[in-house]
Design a protein around this motif. Structure first.
Motif, mmCIF file in Angstrom:
data_model
loop_
_atom_site.group_PDB
_atom_site.id
_atom_site.type_symbol
_atom_site.label_atom_id
_atom_site.label_comp_id
_atom_site.label_asym_id
_atom_site.label_seq_id
_atom_site.Cartn_x
_atom_site.Cartn_y
_atom_site.Cartn_z
ATOM 1 N N LEU A 288 0.804 -1.222 0.000
ATOM 2 C CA LEU A 288 0.000 0.000 0.000
ATOM 3 C C LEU A 288 0.838 1.274 0.000
ATOM 4 O O LEU A 288 0.367 2.319 -0.413
ATOM 5 C CB LEU A 288 -0.925 0.019 1.219
ATOM 6 C CG LEU A 288 -1.986 -1.079 1.268
ATOM 7 C CD1 LEU A 288 -2.762 -0.979 2.576
ATOM 8 C CD2 LEU A 288 -2.921 -0.979 0.082
ATOM 9 N N VAL A 289 2.080 1.188 0.451
ATOM 10 C CA VAL A 289 2.925 2.382 0.575
ATOM 11 C C VAL A 289 4.136 2.226 -0.338
ATOM 12 O O VAL A 289 4.850 1.228 -0.280
ATOM 13 C CB VAL A 289 3.405 2.576 2.029
ATOM 14 C CG1 VAL A 289 4.349 3.767 2.129
ATOM 15 C CG2 VAL A 289 2.232 2.749 2.953
ATOM 16 N N GLU A 290 4.337 3.191 -1.198
ATOM 17 C CA GLU A 290 5.549 3.208 -2.017
ATOM 18 C C GLU A 290 6.603 3.983 -1.241
ATOM 19 O O GLU A 290 6.581 5.220 -1.181
ATOM 20 C CB GLU A 290 5.274 3.877 -3.354
ATOM 21 C CG GLU A 290 4.353 3.081 -4.251
ATOM 22 C CD GLU A 290 4.243 3.714 -5.626
ATOM 23 O OE1 GLU A 290 5.252 4.277 -6.110
ATOM 24 O OE2 GLU A 290 3.157 3.645 -6.184
ATOM 25 N N TRP A 291 7.516 3.251 -0.615
ATOM 26 C CA TRP A 291 8.478 3.863 0.299
ATOM 27 C C TRP A 291 9.438 4.804 -0.407
ATOM 28 O O TRP A 291 9.842 5.824 0.153
ATOM 29 C CB TRP A 291 9.229 2.786 1.066
ATOM 30 C CG TRP A 291 8.320 2.053 1.994
ATOM 31 C CD1 TRP A 291 7.826 0.795 1.825
ATOM 32 C CD2 TRP A 291 7.754 2.554 3.208
ATOM 33 N NE1 TRP A 291 6.987 0.473 2.869
ATOM 34 C CE2 TRP A 291 6.927 1.540 3.742
ATOM 35 C CE3 TRP A 291 7.858 3.739 3.909
ATOM 36 C CZ2 TRP A 291 6.222 1.678 4.920
ATOM 37 C CZ3 TRP A 291 7.165 3.883 5.090
ATOM 38 C CH2 TRP A 291 6.360 2.872 5.582
ATOM 39 N N SER A 292 9.821 4.489 -1.628
ATOM 40 C CA SER A 292 10.743 5.377 -2.344
ATOM 41 C C SER A 292 10.067 6.713 -2.663
ATOM 42 O O SER A 292 10.689 7.777 -2.537
ATOM 43 C CB SER A 292 11.258 4.722 -3.621
ATOM 44 O OG SER A 292 10.187 4.483 -4.526
ATOM 45 N N ALA A 293 8.804 6.671 -3.053
ATOM 46 C CA ALA A 293 8.078 7.913 -3.328
ATOM 47 C C ALA A 293 7.883 8.717 -2.049
ATOM 48 O O ALA A 293 8.022 9.951 -2.046
ATOM 49 C CB ALA A 293 6.724 7.602 -3.968
ATOM 50 N N LEU A 294 7.599 8.036 -0.950
ATOM 51 C CA LEU A 294 7.445 8.718 0.329
ATOM 52 C C LEU A 294 8.755 9.373 0.754
ATOM 53 O O LEU A 294 8.780 10.515 1.231
ATOM 54 C CB LEU A 294 6.972 7.735 1.406
ATOM 55 C CG LEU A 294 6.782 8.306 2.810
ATOM 56 C CD1 LEU A 294 5.684 9.365 2.810
ATOM 57 C CD2 LEU A 294 6.474 7.206 3.798
ATOM 58 N N GLY A 295 9.866 8.686 0.540
ATOM 59 C CA GLY A 295 11.173 9.254 0.854
ATOM 60 C C GLY A 295 11.477 10.477 0.012
ATOM 61 O O GLY A 295 12.023 11.469 0.519
ATOM 62 N N GLN A 296 11.118 10.443 -1.268
ATOM 63 C CA GLN A 296 11.344 11.609 -2.129
ATOM 64 C C GLN A 296 10.523 12.805 -1.656
ATOM 65 O O GLN A 296 11.006 13.943 -1.669
ATOM 66 C CB GLN A 296 10.984 11.267 -3.568
ATOM 67 C CG GLN A 296 11.954 10.328 -4.236
ATOM 68 C CD GLN A 296 11.492 9.924 -5.621
ATOM 69 O OE1 GLN A 296 10.377 10.222 -6.021
ATOM 70 N NE2 GLN A 296 12.366 9.242 -6.356
#
Length: 96
Positions: free
Chosen positions: A4-12
């Motif tokens: 459910l969570v795209e961690w790379s996008a959240l980090g960006q």
């Protein structure tokens, strides 16, 4: 739940928020601090000023040094450049 969570996008998003949301205003504040100069004067000059003027006179603030002015100019130039780049990015469609 990891799907459910795209961690790379959240980090960006977090990095962009820190750089643009906190970094650019901090750089502007640093530029203001550099151009503000200092209110500290040498004790002899303060004593001479008090001897010839009343104590309720204006506060003397020394001009900042040329190095501080160059640093402030670099800070302000970077801030203006970041704002201009953001406007160009948004005018171009807002996506890469």
């Amino acid at each position: 739940m990891n799907g459910l969570v795209e961690w790379s996008a959240l980090g960006q998003v977090v990095v962009a928020g820190l750089v643009l949301g906190a970094g650019i205003p901090a750089l502007f504040a640093l530029g203001l601090r550099l151009v503000a100069g200092t209110s500290q004067e040498d004790p002899d000059a303060a004593q001479r000023r008090r001897a010839f003027t009343d104590t309720k006179g204006p506060v003397v603030i020394a001009r900042p040094s040329p190095a501080r002015l160059v640093g402030a100019l670099l800070c302000f130039g970077t801030v203006v450049g970041a704002v201009a780049a953001g406007l160009v990015f948004l005018a171009a469609g807002g996506h890469s």
